[in-house]
Scaffold this active site. Structure first.
Site, PDB file in Angstrom:
ATOM      1  N   GLU A  37      39.104  42.219  48.909  1.00  0.00           N
ATOM      2  CA  GLU A  37      39.776  43.464  49.248  1.00  0.00           C
ATOM      3  C   GLU A  37      38.675  44.485  49.545  1.00  0.00           C
ATOM      4  O   GLU A  37      37.764  44.667  48.740  1.00  0.00           O
ATOM      5  CB  GLU A  37      40.633  43.944  48.067  1.00  0.00           C
ATOM      6  N   ARG A 262      36.570  32.922  36.490  1.00  0.00           N
ATOM      7  CA  ARG A 262      35.694  33.887  37.141  1.00  0.00           C
ATOM      8  C   ARG A 262      34.393  34.012  36.362  1.00  0.00           C
ATOM      9  O   ARG A 262      34.308  33.639  35.199  1.00  0.00           O
ATOM     10  CB  ARG A 262      36.376  35.232  37.330  1.00  0.00           C
ATOM     11  N   LYS A 272      35.193  45.738  40.346  1.00  0.00           N
ATOM     12  CA  LYS A 272      34.977  46.840  41.287  1.00  0.00           C
ATOM     13  C   LYS A 272      35.549  48.147  40.741  1.00  0.00           C
ATOM     14  O   LYS A 272      35.003  49.213  40.974  1.00  0.00           O
ATOM     15  CB  LYS A 272      35.626  46.502  42.633  1.00  0.00           C
TER      16      LYS A 272
END
Ligand code: ATP
Ligand code: MG
Length: 564
Positions: A37, A262, A272
């Site tokens: 994104e 992850r 982020k």
């Protein structure tokens, strides 16, 4: 295209793909995608996903798409799109002509939503966001059906069209999938698939005022592109039934979603949402601050793409969440730079040293090997003269037992040069601070070796005072003082654990003259001080600025040993 550098070890994803190929699923095609994104810069966690997606595609003769998941216009920006592209390229991967945007599919996605409505599988709901949350229930309580759930297909089609046409206010209505309000999986309780949001999109401008949500847009983007294996991180495991539901209901090509753990790293945060706070609230100088775990920060710090790819291969992929020690990443950097970084001498905290018996005005060019690990890198000349700088911490007036460096009356080696003996110390009369050392040298020890076999215990780096260049050096420590700053157990605000000493700037360093004109981004080993990289932002012709990439101390070996 580059793949990972180490030999590929088996993992569950490689196994799945190998099985699929054997069964000729997807006619033997392998197509993956990396779907960021554009709402921030990429970090080392993304690097893991990039290496996995591009790496695995390449291994199996397939391709990997770069797709921007740009469905949330209010947080996204073209600056992020550009930085992401350059970071993926820098890591060594190539998406060829397969650069896509979810926003390219907005019209198609709208049609799919209309199709769901026609099938009686989606409805326009007028509950407020808060009511929708209330109606959803909890893990222990079933949800409650919306009063708008039974709207007719015609009414839904009409309302959805008018949502698109901009007739309703932001937040006043949404389109929801009609699935199951008592499903044990909260994601299946009539999830929202479209919302009204009047925000300018960085690509579609003001064309749209309704935007699809991630779960709807993602599976269908995968399907439209013909992705075979859709690799995503573990937190999407509970979204998989929804991923499958949309594709099954719409009867379209159906990629397989596979989840992997992850990457988490000690002493930093990989989100982020958190990193953007550090940037916007100025805890760091920007997304590419060398202390940031971003790819651009690491690049500026001096990390190599090879070492990051190697790290990603080494940590592997698993189905279970874990936290990787930062020391392992540093080990990978060191291992790579040890092979490729030329050695130079740089004095971080200079102390003047005068060699009393060395002829005034004389300069010798001494031979210095560039990299003992790689004779092919040759050698250079380093000027030696009567006045030098050595490292302040390499001299002690009253040394403890195990201090093998310079002290009054003690003889040490100057690397590539001569044996010297300290014969005098000059102090500032007021402060008592040592300002200059006086030494003698033994001319018979040129190159740093004594013919008579006399041994010295210490070898110091140095530069010639008159010939050396002034430089600024930035030393970095971990950004956080806690190994796991975003663990909620540590308190609500991860920023409370920022390390106040994560940056130390030294402004009067001296480096050997060979570094004049070196290109920004060049990497070196300063003997005994670590690996350094010329800062690509703040260095200019007249001003040399170095970032310390990593020290020479290998803490990973110790940690690995303890774990055995
Ligand atoms: P963040 O939490 O940092 O905002 P994100 O998952 O929201 O990350 P995206 O831009 O959606 O960021 O991520 C793109 C891809 O990178 C996704 O497939 C995601 O699963 C993967 N990814 C993100 N963070 C990590 C991580 N720490 N380890 C491995 N993969 C990651
Ligand atoms: Mg995301």
């Amino acid at each position: 295209m580059t793949t990972t550098d180490s030999t590929c070890s088996p993992n569950f994803i490689r196994n799945i793909i190998a099985e699929d190929l054997k069964a000729n699923k997807n006619e033997g095609r392998v197509m993956t995608r990396f779907p960021p994104e554009p709402n921030g810069y990429l970090h080392i966690g993304h690097a893991k996903s990039i290496c996995l997606n591009f790496g695995i595609a390449a291994e199996y003769g397939g391709v990997c798409n770069l797709r921007f998941d740009d469905t949330n216009p209010s947080k996204e920006d073209i600056e992020y799109v550009e930085s992401i592209k350059s970071d993926v390229r820098w890591l060594g991967f190539d998406w060829g002509d397969r650069l896509f945007y979810a926003s390219d599919y907005f019209e198609k996605l709208y049609e799919y939503a209309v199709q769901l409505i026609k099938q009686g599988k989606a409805y326009v709901c007028d509950l407020s966001a808060e009511e929708i949350r209330e109606y959803r229930g909890t893990l222990t309580q079933p949800g409650k059906e919306s009063p708008y759930r039974t709207r007719s297909v015609e009414e839904n089609l009409d309302l959805f069209e008018r949502m698109r046409a901009g007739e309703f206010e932001d937040g006043s209505r949404v389109l929801r999938a009609k699935i199951d309000m008592i499903s044990p999986n909260l994601n299946m309780r009539d999830p929202t698939i479209y919302r009204i949001r009047r925000a300018e999109h960085h690509r579609t401008g003001n064309k749209w005022c309704i935007y699809p949500l991630y779960d709807f847009a993602h599976c269908l983007s995968d399907s439209i592109e013909g992705i075979t294996h859709s690799l995503c991180s573990l937190e999407f495991e509970d979204n998989r039934p929804l991923y499958d539901w949309f594709l099954d209901e719409l009867k379209v090509y159906h990629p397989q979603q596979i989840e992997f753990a992850r990457l988490n790293l000690t002493y930093t945060v990989l989100s982020k949402r958190k990193l953007v706070q550090l940037v916007e609230q100025r805890y760091v100088s920007g997304w590419d601050d060398p202390r940031m775990p971003t790819i651009s920060g690491m690049r500026r710090r001096g990390y190599t793409p090879e070492s990051i790819r190697n790290f990603c291969e080494r940590i592997g992929v698993a189905k279970r969440d874990s936290i990787v020690d930062m020391a392992l990443l540093e080990y990978c950097i060191r291992e790579d730079l040890n092979q490729r970084a030329p050695r130079v001498m740089g004095v971080l905290r200079p102390l003047r040293l005068v060699i009393d018996n060395y002829p005034e005005g004389q300069v010798e060019d001494l031979e210095a090997i560039n990299n003992p690990e790689d004779p092919g890198m040759g050698s250079r000349k380093v000027p030696f003269s009567r006045e030098l700088y050595i490292e302040r911490e390499d001299f002690l007036e009253d040394p403890p037992k195990k201090f093998f460096r310079l002290a009054p009356g003690r003889e040490v080696r100057l690397k590539h040069a001569y044996y010297i003996t300290c014969v005098g110390v000059v102090k500032d009369e007021q402060t008592g601070e040592i300002v200059e050392l006086h030494c003698t040298y033994d001319p018979e020890t040129r190159g740093g070796w004594s013919e008579d076999g006399r041994k010295v215990k210490g070898t110091l780096h140095w530069v010639s005072a008159a010939h050396s260049l002034k430089a600024e050096v930035r030393l970095y420590d971990y950004l956080f003082v806690k190994a796991n700053p975003d663990d909620e157990k540590n308190g609500p605000d991860f920023k409370a654990y920022l390390n106040p000493n994560s940056l130390e700037t030294l402004t009067s360093c001296r480096v050997e003259p060979d570094l004049a004109g070196a290109t920004p981004g060049s990497r070196y080993q300063f003997l005994r001080q670590g690996y350094f990289c010329i800062d690509s932002r703040d260095s200019s012709d007249g001003a040399l600025v170095f970032n310390r990439t990593v020290t020479l101390r290998d803490s990973w070996a110790k940690i690995a040993k303890k774990k055995e």
